[in-house]
Enzyme design. Structure first.
Site, PDB file in Angstrom:
ATOM      1  N   THR A   4      -4.044   5.036  -4.740  1.00  0.00           N
ATOM      2  CA  THR A   4      -3.959   3.685  -5.134  1.00  0.00           C
ATOM      3  C   THR A   4      -5.228   2.924  -4.801  1.00  0.00           C
ATOM      4  O   THR A   4      -6.012   2.238  -5.300  1.00  0.00           O
ATOM      5  CB  THR A   4      -2.812   2.672  -4.924  1.00  0.00           C
ATOM      6  OG1 THR A   4      -1.582   3.620  -5.209  1.00  0.00           O
ATOM      7  CG2 THR A   4      -2.962   1.644  -5.902  1.00  0.00           C
ATOM      8  N   LYS A  54      -2.745 -10.347  14.811  1.00  0.00           N
ATOM      9  CA  LYS A  54      -2.626 -11.603  15.533  1.00  0.00           C
ATOM     10  C   LYS A  54      -1.714 -12.566  14.940  1.00  0.00           C
ATOM     11  O   LYS A  54      -1.588 -13.625  15.481  1.00  0.00           O
ATOM     12  CB  LYS A  54      -3.932 -12.235  15.613  1.00  0.00           C
ATOM     13  CG  LYS A  54      -4.953 -11.476  16.247  1.00  0.00           C
ATOM     14  CD  LYS A  54      -6.383 -12.270  16.229  1.00  0.00           C
ATOM     15  CE  LYS A  54      -7.508 -11.494  15.181  1.00  0.00           C
ATOM     16  NZ  LYS A  54      -8.678 -12.421  15.325  1.00  0.00           N
ATOM     17  N   ARG A  72      -0.993  -4.075  -1.619  1.00  0.00           N
ATOM     18  CA  ARG A  72       0.324  -3.087  -1.121  1.00  0.00           C
ATOM     19  C   ARG A  72       0.886  -3.749   0.356  1.00  0.00           C
ATOM     20  O   ARG A  72       0.050  -4.018   1.184  1.00  0.00           O
ATOM     21  CB  ARG A  72      -0.083  -1.681  -0.793  1.00  0.00           C
ATOM     22  CG  ARG A  72       1.036  -1.061  -0.446  1.00  0.00           C
ATOM     23  CD  ARG A  72       0.864   0.533  -0.558  1.00  0.00           C
ATOM     24  NE  ARG A  72       0.613   1.161  -1.745  1.00  0.00           N
ATOM     25  CZ  ARG A  72       0.696   2.412  -2.097  1.00  0.00           C
ATOM     26  NH1 ARG A  72       0.665   3.049  -1.103  1.00  0.00           N
ATOM     27  NH2 ARG A  72       0.444   2.766  -3.264  1.00  0.00           N
ATOM     28  N   HIS A  75       5.654  -0.869  -8.719  1.00  0.00           N
ATOM     29  CA  HIS A  75       4.443  -0.352  -8.522  1.00  0.00           C
ATOM     30  C   HIS A  75       3.803  -0.053  -9.990  1.00  0.00           C
ATOM     31  O   HIS A  75       3.442   1.167 -10.546  1.00  0.00           O
ATOM     32  CB  HIS A  75       4.309   1.020  -7.874  1.00  0.00           C
ATOM     33  CG  HIS A  75       2.953   1.480  -7.511  1.00  0.00           C
ATOM     34  ND1 HIS A  75       1.723   1.231  -7.832  1.00  0.00           N
ATOM     35  CD2 HIS A  75       2.799   2.758  -6.576  1.00  0.00           C
ATOM     36  CE1 HIS A  75       0.914   1.875  -7.183  1.00  0.00           C
ATOM     37  NE2 HIS A  75       1.416   2.764  -6.499  1.00  0.00           N
TER      38      HIS A  75
HETATM   39  N1   CP Z   1       1.182   7.140  -5.918  1.00  0.00           N
HETATM   40  C1   CP Z   1       0.635   6.372  -4.809  1.00  0.00           C
HETATM   41  O1   CP Z   1       0.931   5.194  -4.814  1.00  0.00           O
HETATM   42  O2   CP Z   1      -0.111   6.969  -4.146  1.00  0.00           O
HETATM   43  P1   CP Z   1      -0.700   6.553  -2.656  1.00  0.00           P
HETATM   44  O3   CP Z   1       0.611   5.672  -1.923  1.00  0.00           O
HETATM   45  O4   CP Z   1      -1.606   7.297  -2.030  1.00  0.00           O
HETATM   46  O5   CP Z   1      -1.582   5.155  -3.223  1.00  0.00           O
END
Ligand code: CP
Length: 272
Positions: free
Chosen positions: A59, A87, A108, A136
């Site tokens: 991602t 921190k 994320r 996601h």
């Molecule tokens: N599929 C996916 O989100 O892969 P990563 O965790 O490598 O971003």
């Protein structure tokens, strides 16, 4: 300004429009492609901030590659332990800060609901790149695109989820989308009883979220799968898909990764 927090933030028409753009960018054949990519400075002077509280390969890298291919720039905080988060800075302050330095934030985080929280204080669009076991949505878009690329439709197909359906955010987003697409979907808790399906969507056991156990696709399992099916996995994988299966024409996880670049380019184009 528009955030992408859940797959439900996009209508069916918007998803199909995105797929049109993605197909154009991937094939390089349309007039649309000529306008966007022949001008490699399409997003010149635009900055994307990658803000990752959890590890990522696909991602974070595909968003960065997409931005670079469109002529834009990237600020990467791929390990918040080397930012002021270490921190004690809270999410909202970090988001406000990054909003001054960028035009869009790809986030994320470890906790379900963090992307929504970030959107509430952000001055720039937030793209949810996975919030804990929540959702996601950009993974779902590339998953749906991969299905449509194979079957020319995302309707009247049967999709079977195998693996950690409780903690897998990719499963949560994809199953939400499939409910809107007239697809049949099955869940199985017994790898030895895989129903005949068009798509087998495998996920790893999310040990970092407390899940236990393991499973592995065997030669007997794949012998039972239809010839025209596809086997998908968001990756990273652990033991669930052995590497000997990679050369099977039904293995579609590397195509998912490739499509992830073009889907994310398509998303960024829509923010210009
Ligand atoms: N599929 C996916 O989100 O892969 P990563 O965790 O490598 O971003």
């Amino acid at each position: 300004m528009r955030h992408l927090i859940t797959i439900d933030d996009l209508s069916d028409v918007e998803i199909q429009n995105l797929f049109y753009v993605t197909r154009s960018l991937k094939s390089g054949e349309t007039e649309y492609y000529s306008r966007v990519l022949n001008d490699s400075s399409y997003l010149r002077n635009k900055i994307l901030a990658n803000l990752f509280y959890e590890p990522s390969t696909r991602t974070s890298s595909s968003f960065a590659a997409a931005m670079h291919r469109l002529g834009g720039n990237v600020i990467s905080i791929n390990d918040v332990n080397y930012s002021s988060v270490a921190k004690g800075e809270n999410l909202q302050d970090t988001i406000r800060t990054m909003g001054y330095y960028s035009d869009i934030i790809v986030l994320r985080s470890q906790n379900e609901g963090d992307a929504k929280l970030a959107a509430e204080v952000s001055e720039v669009p937030i793209i949810n790149a996975g919030d804990g076991k929540g959702e996601h949505p950009t993974q779902t878009l590339l998953d749906l695109y991969t299905i449509q690329e194979k079957f020319k439709t995302i309707e009247n197909l049967t999709v079977t989820f195998v693996g950690d359906v409780v903690n897998g955010r990719t499963v949560h987003s994809l199953s939400k989308a499939l409910k809107r697409c007239n697809l049949n979907y099955c869940e199985t808790y017994d790898i030895d009883k895989l129903p005949p399906s068009d798509v087998y969507y495998l996920t790893r056991v999310q040990r970092e979220r407390g899940s236990k156990g393991s499973y592995e696709l065997t030669r007997d399992h794949v012998a039972e799968m239809p010839d025209n099916c596809i086997v998908m996995h968001p990756f990273p994988r652990n033991e669930e898909i052995p590497q000997w299966f990679d050369s099977d024409p039904r293995a579609s996880y590397f195509r998912q990764m490739e499509n992830g670049l073009y889907i994310r380019m398509g998303i960024l184009v829509s923010y210009k």
